[in-house]
Design an enzyme around this catalytic site. Structure first.
Site, PDB file in Angstrom:
ATOM      1  N   PRO A 137       0.813  -1.226   0.000  1.00 37.55           N
ATOM      2  CA  PRO A 137       0.000   0.000   0.000  1.00 37.55           C
ATOM      3  C   PRO A 137       0.843   1.273   0.000  1.00 37.55           C
ATOM      4  O   PRO A 137       1.841   1.376   0.724  1.00 37.55           O
ATOM      5  CB  PRO A 137      -0.821  -0.129   1.285  1.00 37.55           C
ATOM      6  CG  PRO A 137      -0.928  -1.600   1.508  1.00 37.55           C
ATOM      7  CD  PRO A 137       0.385  -2.173   1.051  1.00 37.55           C
ATOM      8  N   CYS A 138       0.396   2.245  -0.804  1.00 37.15           N
ATOM      9  CA  CYS A 138       1.181   3.475  -0.992  1.00 37.15           C
ATOM     10  C   CYS A 138       0.595   4.671  -0.267  1.00 37.15           C
ATOM     11  O   CYS A 138       1.142   5.775  -0.344  1.00 37.15           O
ATOM     12  CB  CYS A 138       1.276   3.801  -2.486  1.00 37.15           C
ATOM     13  SG  CYS A 138      -0.304   4.252  -3.247  1.00 37.15           S
ATOM     14  N   GLN A 139      -0.518   4.475   0.469  1.00 37.29           N
ATOM     15  CA  GLN A 139      -1.217   5.634   1.036  1.00 37.29           C
ATOM     16  C   GLN A 139      -0.330   6.488   1.929  1.00 37.29           C
ATOM     17  O   GLN A 139      -0.455   7.718   1.946  1.00 37.29           O
ATOM     18  CB  GLN A 139      -2.444   5.167   1.836  1.00 37.29           C
ATOM     19  CG  GLN A 139      -3.595   4.688   0.983  1.00 37.29           C
ATOM     20  CD  GLN A 139      -3.496   3.218   0.666  1.00 37.29           C
ATOM     21  OE1 GLN A 139      -2.428   2.606   0.737  1.00 37.29           O
ATOM     22  NE2 GLN A 139      -4.612   2.617   0.296  1.00 37.29           N
ATOM     23  N   SER A 195       2.432   8.249  -0.700  1.00 33.24           N
ATOM     24  CA  SER A 195       2.019   9.030  -1.856  1.00 33.24           C
ATOM     25  C   SER A 195       2.028  10.531  -1.597  1.00 33.24           C
ATOM     26  O   SER A 195       1.694  10.999  -0.496  1.00 33.24           O
ATOM     27  CB  SER A 195       0.610   8.605  -2.281  1.00 33.24           C
ATOM     28  OG  SER A 195       0.131   9.421  -3.320  1.00 33.24           O
TER      29      SER A 195
END
Length: 328
Positions: free
Chosen positions: A73-75, A78
């Site tokens: 996950p890049c949340q 980002s």
């Protein structure tokens, strides 16, 4: 042929690219129930291993495979997230959970390759300290790593999507040169993978090849004079590079799970319409037949989100074609 374990699997962008290159998936893991519904509708998963939460797995729970692939996950990494905690964040910190699973394996049961994908900002967040941590964890697990930023537009899809890809090779089995992977000019007509229907050859004018797939264009057969990619209709403060519109000859903005993507059409009146879920999936390199299967089990809102979170199939395929066979 090598065996593949698809972690943080989403809708299987890594899986499809690797399978098109001749490899075989033996298991997958994701805790997004909607994504798992699409995944199972799209692929023949009967008899494959499945895990629903990678943070709760133990090394002994996971079957042996030559390749582990994951876009964690890049949340928390980002640029779109104002509160960027990086690897210390709950979502992006899943990276540690996966690497700890690798560390817990006996040497002979570790995968030969780890294929990892994330947003380009992973290289820069916290002045590069988080990326140094990524590499340090791989080194501690026994892997040598190389990395490269690849843009989907250079691999046959009309979408500008820069992602960093890390390829880690288990040190005890010898280091092999894999990257760099060379793409082509994003404006060139090309066919990437034979047999992928509906978008084998792309028009050089951005997304127009996608949005005019119906015969006669979108306006009762009149054809299109101008198509411009649009983003941020619903989030004007979160535009990519501060832009709402692109020029007609540019590729689509990067698909995300949050933004509303569309096209501005002049024919002869100016109007904006949202990209359909099928167009979003095409921009990620998925064939129409797989989209149609996913559409039977999920609403449009989930299908758009799944496309925005996916690994571009064409890029995964290009990387897979560079991998030498594993030798234990």
């Amino acid at each position: 042929m090598m065996t593949v374990l698809d972690l943080c699997s989403g809708i299987g962008g890594f899986r499809l690219g690797l399978e098109l290159a001749g490899h075989k998936c033996v298991g997958y893991c994701d805790n997004d129930k909607a994504a798992v519904r699409s995944y199972r509708a799209m692929y023949n998963t009967e008899g494959e291993w499945y895990g629903d939460d990678v943070t709760k797995l133990k090394p002994g729970d996971i079957p042996r495979a030559d390749i582990w692939c994951f876009g964690f996950p890049c949340q928390d990494v980002s640029c779109a997230n104002a509160n960027r905690r990086g690897l210390a964040g709950e979502r992006s910190g899943i990276y540690y959970s996966i690497i700890n699973l690798v560390k817990g394996k006996d040497e002979e049961d570790k995968p030969t390759y780890l294929l990892i994908e994330n947003v380009k900002n992973l290289l820069h967040i916290h002045d590069g300290r988080d990326f140094a941590e990524v590499l340090a964890e791989l080194d501690e697990a026994g892997y040598d790593a190389i990395w490269q930023v690849l843009n989907s537009k250079d691999f046959g899809v009309p979408q500008s999507r820069e992602r960093v890809f890390i390829i880690a090779n288990l040190r005890s089995r010898g280091r092999r040169e894999i990257l760099p992977v060379a793409g082509e000019n994003g404006n060139a007509l090309k066919q990437i993978v034979a047999g992928m229907q509906g978008y084998r050859v792309y028009d050089p004018s951005g997304v127009s090849a996608t949005v005019t797939n119906a015969g006669g264009g979108l306006d009762k057969g009149a054809g299109l004079y101008l198509v411009r990619p649009v983003i941020g209709i619903n989030r004007p403060g979160k535009r990519q590079n501060g832009r709402l519109f692109k020029n007609p000859d540019e590729p689509m903005f990067t698909l995300t799970g949050q933004d509303t993507h569309g096209v501005a059409i002049a024919n002869p009146d100016f109007r904006i319409r949202r990209l359909t879920p099928k167009e979003c999936w095409r921009l990620q390199g998925f064939p129409d037949e797989l989209f149609e299967k996913a559409r039977t089990v999920n609403p449009e809102s989930q299908l758009r989100k799944q496309a925005g979170n996916a690994v571009t199939v064409n890029v995964a395929y290009a990387i897979a074609k560079t991998l030498p066979e594993a030798h234990n």
